[in-house]
Every structure is written in C-alpha cells, then in structure tokens.
Write an enzyme that holds these catalytic residues in place. Structure first.
Site, PDB file in Angstrom:
ATOM      1  N   ASN A 129       0.929  -1.100  -0.216  1.00 39.39           N
ATOM      2  CA  ASN A 129      -0.184   0.009   0.033  1.00 39.39           C
ATOM      3  C   ASN A 129       0.973   1.054   0.009  1.00 39.39           C
ATOM      4  O   ASN A 129       1.537   1.477   1.167  1.00 39.39           O
ATOM      5  CB  ASN A 129      -1.003   0.044   1.326  1.00 39.39           C
ATOM      6  CG  ASN A 129      -1.799   1.215   1.297  1.00 39.39           C
ATOM      7  OD1 ASN A 129      -1.926   2.059   0.612  1.00 39.39           O
ATOM      8  ND2 ASN A 129      -2.725   1.198   2.335  1.00 39.39           N
TER       9      ASN A 129
ATOM     10  N   ARG B  45      -2.809  -1.857  -3.300  1.00 43.15           N
ATOM     11  CA  ARG B  45      -3.982  -1.218  -3.229  1.00 43.15           C
ATOM     12  C   ARG B  45      -3.609  -0.107  -4.450  1.00 43.15           C
ATOM     13  O   ARG B  45      -2.639   0.487  -4.245  1.00 43.15           O
ATOM     14  CB  ARG B  45      -3.772  -0.643  -1.752  1.00 43.15           C
ATOM     15  CG  ARG B  45      -5.081   0.194  -1.758  1.00 43.15           C
ATOM     16  CD  ARG B  45      -5.275   0.886  -0.252  1.00 43.15           C
ATOM     17  NE  ARG B  45      -6.388   1.624  -0.012  1.00 43.15           N
ATOM     18  CZ  ARG B  45      -6.792   2.008   1.231  1.00 43.15           C
ATOM     19  NH1 ARG B  45      -5.888   1.845   2.069  1.00 43.15           N
ATOM     20  NH2 ARG B  45      -7.736   2.292   1.104  1.00 43.15           N
TER      21      ARG B  45
ATOM     22  N   HIS C 286     -12.678   3.759  -0.445  1.00 41.88           N
ATOM     23  CA  HIS C 286     -12.580   2.842   0.606  1.00 41.88           C
ATOM     24  C   HIS C 286     -13.401   1.414   0.117  1.00 41.88           C
ATOM     25  O   HIS C 286     -13.927   0.629   1.033  1.00 41.88           O
ATOM     26  CB  HIS C 286     -13.578   3.295   1.776  1.00 41.88           C
ATOM     27  CG  HIS C 286     -12.591   4.787   2.314  1.00 41.88           C
ATOM     28  ND1 HIS C 286     -13.221   5.794   2.798  1.00 41.88           N
ATOM     29  CD2 HIS C 286     -11.158   4.701   2.615  1.00 41.88           C
ATOM     30  CE1 HIS C 286     -12.286   6.758   3.222  1.00 41.88           C
ATOM     31  NE2 HIS C 286     -10.992   6.089   3.068  1.00 41.88           N
TER      32      HIS C 286
ATOM     33  N   ARG D 125      -9.034  16.748   5.192  1.00 36.66           N
ATOM     34  CA  ARG D 125      -9.672  17.013   4.001  1.00 36.66           C
ATOM     35  C   ARG D 125     -10.873  17.554   4.593  1.00 36.66           C
ATOM     36  O   ARG D 125     -11.455  17.142   5.614  1.00 36.66           O
ATOM     37  CB  ARG D 125      -9.974  15.684   3.309  1.00 36.66           C
ATOM     38  CG  ARG D 125      -8.814  15.238   2.422  1.00 36.66           C
ATOM     39  CD  ARG D 125      -8.840  14.177   1.869  1.00 36.66           C
ATOM     40  NE  ARG D 125      -8.061  13.104   2.416  1.00 36.66           N
ATOM     41  CZ  ARG D 125      -8.421  11.671   2.269  1.00 36.66           C
ATOM     42  NH1 ARG D 125      -9.540  11.308   1.508  1.00 36.66           N
ATOM     43  NH2 ARG D 125      -7.398  10.647   2.866  1.00 36.66           N
TER      44      ARG D 125
ATOM     45  N   GLU E 112      -8.241  -4.208   5.248  1.00 36.07           N
ATOM     46  CA  GLU E 112      -8.239  -3.629   3.596  1.00 36.07           C
ATOM     47  C   GLU E 112      -7.212  -4.866   3.098  1.00 36.07           C
ATOM     48  O   GLU E 112      -7.281  -5.076   1.959  1.00 36.07           O
ATOM     49  CB  GLU E 112      -8.145  -2.385   3.363  1.00 36.07           C
ATOM     50  CG  GLU E 112      -9.169  -1.680   3.690  1.00 36.07           C
ATOM     51  CD  GLU E 112      -8.754   0.074   4.275  1.00 36.07           C
ATOM     52  OE1 GLU E 112      -8.393  -0.043   5.230  1.00 36.07           O
ATOM     53  OE2 GLU E 112      -9.267   0.764   3.511  1.00 36.07           O
TER      54      GLU E 112
END
Ligand code: ADP
Length: 400
Positions: free
Chosen positions: A9, A94, A182, A242, A380
C-alpha cells in the site's frame, strides 16, 4: 517450502506492507506487517509479526532510500534475510482508482498499467504512488505476478443516478463520475457480516469507515448502492485534513476573488481543512477528545453532525435502515464518537448499550433496538491478499 503473498500500500511518503503465508487451504495468514515511512525526509523501517512483536525498527539513510523503488529494495532485502525459504507467489497492490473499467481486481500487464496511468489526473495525490510501487516490483522482481486491487471496484455496481453529477453528458462520458472509495474496506465488512452479524447481512446497512480518511457506504444485501465519496477522496464527511462536502461556489470564490492557484486550493482542501482546519489543534481525534480548546470541540461537533446528516441521507437512499456498522481507526477505537453518533440518531431507533459500546462490540445496541449498531474491524490488506490469491492461484507444484 512456504508460499507467501506480499501486499503493498504505497502512499506519498510511505510504503506499507503485509506478508501473508498461504497454507494448504489456500487461505492467507498474516506473517508480518510494517512500513518504510518518512520517504524523502527521514526514512525508517519498522516490521512486526502477526502478534505485534517487533521484528525490525531501523533508521535508514535518506540518500539510500529516497523513493518507492529504494523502499522496495530495502523491503525485499529484509524479506529475503528473514524468510529466505519462502516462495513469493504474487504481489497485491492497493490502487486507489480503477476508473470505469475495473469493477474487480486485475492481474497487472503493460496494457493494464497504461490504462491505470490514464487515471492519474483523477487521483493525482494517490495513484502515482500506487503505480510507482507496481513499477518498482516489475523492475526488482520481474517474474512475480502482480495484482491491482481498487478502492473504486466495490462501488461500480451503483445505480446510474448515484454515479452522476448534474453536469453535461460530455463530462460524464469522459469520466467525471461519483466513483466512491474505501471500497476494499466496505467489501471486507460486507463479506464479514454473514459471520459477525448474520441478522443484518441481507438487510439495509450503512457502514461508517471513520479513519484519517472517512466515508460512509450504503449496503443493500451486501452490495454498495451509494457512498459519500465521489469523484475524488474529498467529498462527504470531513476528514483528518480534508474538507468533505463543500459548496463548489466556495472554490470559485477562492480562485476568482482571492486569486488562489489550483495548487493552492488543492493544498487547502486536502491538507489544511477537515478536523485540523476546523480545530487549529490536530487532525487526530484522540488529541481533539483530550483538548479543551473551543476549536477542538467545534471540529468534533461538526464531524458528528456530518456523519448524522449522511446517515439520514443514505438511510433514505436505502428506503429504511436495519443497522449501522462502525469501522477504521476512529470507528473501531473511539466509544465516545460512536456514542455521539448513536445518540444523534436515537430518533431512528438506535438504542445504544453503553456497556457494550465501551467493550467494543461487535454489537453495541440494546437487544431489540429497531436499528442495531456494530463495531467490526476492517482489513483492507486481508481483502487484497484474498483477491490476489484468487487471481493468481497457487502453482500446481506448490498446491500439494
Ligand atoms: P488511515 O488508514 O486512513 O491512516 P486509520 O483507519 O488508521 O486511518 O485511522 C487513523 C485515525 O484513527 C487517527 O487519525 C485517529 O484520529 C483515529 N484513532 C485511532 N485510535 C483512536 C482512539 N483510541 N480514539 C479516537 N480516535 C482514534
């Protein structure tokens, strides 16, 4: 000989990894995890075993490890020294954006890589790093198959209405759509529901992935029907740094009236907004919960307010709600935030059980609550390992 899958990742300043052993059942089992962090600034390598015991904790030379290729070399050298007798079956990555085309994970070829390169403008802060890691593996381990697993894939089945902005067709055709992200986390949760919470697995569920990036996803019978993230990873909930949903007129004002460049606006929206922007204290919910500064309180109030607002919107999309599931760093670890969200949504029939909430779930509502609430840790990387193994399979010689 042990077979293994490496999951990578790659972010802007780090290369996170996990190593999974593949046993005779073909199920990936975690062997090690860690990261090369501080790339370009103060590179540092850490690795832990599946139980969390430290395997490596080394400062690296900034000159020797400046980018993803160097980080991969560092990792490959460590893996060889530690797991010399292990055969690397494949590397799973990822990749944030799979565009319109990739509704599932895919084995990386030159054509796939070229296609993913075309998506860089849609995710300029993430995609280039993801692709850099793929190229670094190609250069260092050319014989090892690679699999790209996308954060967008799980949402590709959205109804067309959920996929659109009210913009002219030409923009939709060229890819200006609500992709949602996601997806690997939501897919993991959707697959975990029949095991962890069978009574809601086929129902209407909103999953709240609350980490430094945060979003919510509406699941109907385990399929994503809408989510709060759209064209980029900026929309929906406020996040650590964000902004979340914002009137696009604000951007016009910043550009036309304040003379800000696109780069300056990008920096503001991605790095200086959200919890850090509102609080002026921290982007970390733990710091905000401990702080008595008014800004910290405002940031948390706003975070919970927007989660509640999106919960209402997604419940309306689903036509009613059976359950909410909390996951990711904040969702899994903060009983305080979960309690505040559940209290705000008490009108829906979410009756929080304080003791169960403090204990961390999985079910955190009282028996018989009209809408139940759950805590389910996401995975994940495990999802990426599963996809990678499914696509690459085990070589016949290794299958016995
Ligand atoms: P990402 O993978 O996007 O970096 P994570 O899912 O790891 O994010 O979540 C990181 C965030 O989780 C941190 O920024 C922090 O705010 C939050 N977090 C972690 N532990 C706790 C806790 N005990 N209480 C509140 N928030 C926490």
């Amino acid at each position: 000989m042990t077979d293994a899958i490496l999951v990578l990742n790659a972010g802007s300043s780090s290369l996170k990894f996990r190593v999974y052993a593949v046993d005779a059942s073909g199920k990936p089992g975690l062997m090690a995890k860690g990261q090369v962090e501080g790339l370009g600034v103060r590179p540092h390598f850490v690795a832990r075993d599946a139980q969390g015991a430290s395997l490596a904790d080394d400062s690296l030379s900034k000159d020797a490890v400046s980018g993803h290729a160097d980080a991969l070399s560092q990792l490959a050298t460590w893996l060889r020294s530690r797991y010399g007798g292990t055969r690397l079956l494949a590397v799973g990555h990822r990749v944030v954006h799979g565009g319109v085309k990739y509704a599932t994970s895919v084995v990386v070829t030159d054509a796939v890589l070229a296609e993913l390169e075309r998506l860089v403008p849609l995710a300029p802060l993430h995609q280039p790093h993801n692709l850099a890691a793929i190229r670094a593996v190609q250069a260092r381990l050319p014989q090892v198959p690679q699999v790209a697993c996308f954060d967008t894939s799980f949402h590709r089945g959205h109804p067309e209405l959920a996929d659109r902005f009210a913009l002219p067709e030409t923009l939709y055709a060229e890819g200006v759509r609500r992709y949602g992200f996601h997806g690997l986390s939501y897919e993991y949760i959707a697959r975990a529901l029949p095991r962890v919470a069978p009574e809601i697995a086929t129902g209407n569920v909103v999953v709240a992935h609350l980490g430094s990036g945060a979003s919510m996803c509406a699941l109907r019978a385990g399929k994503s029907v809408d989510s709060t993230l759209g064209f980029t990873a900026l929309d929906g909930l406020p996040m650590g740094t964000r902004c979340g949903a914002i009137d696009p007129g604000v951007l016009l004002y910043l550009i036309a009236e304040k003379g800000m460049s696109a780069k300056a606006v990008e920096r503001l929206l991605y790095k200086e907004s959200g919890l850090i922007g509102l609080s002026g204290v921290s982007n970390d919910v733990r710091d905000l919960l401990e702080s008595d500064k008014p800004g910290a309180r405002l940031a948390l109030d706003y975070f919970v307010y927007r989660i509640n607002r999106e919960l209402g919107a997604l419940s309306a999309v689903l036509g009613g709600l059976d359950a909410i599931v909390f996951t990711a760093g904040i969702g899994e670890n903060s009983p305080e935030i979960r309690a505040r969200v559940c209290r705000a949504a008490a009108w829906m029939g979410i009756a929080l059980d304080e003791r169960r909430n403090r204990a961390g779930g999985p079910r955190i509502t009282a028996d018989g609550a009209a809408v139940s609430a759950w805590v389910i840790p996401t995975d994940e990387e495990g999802m990426i390992a599963t996809h990678t193994l499914a696509l690459v399979g085990r070589p016949a010689a290794a299958a016995s």
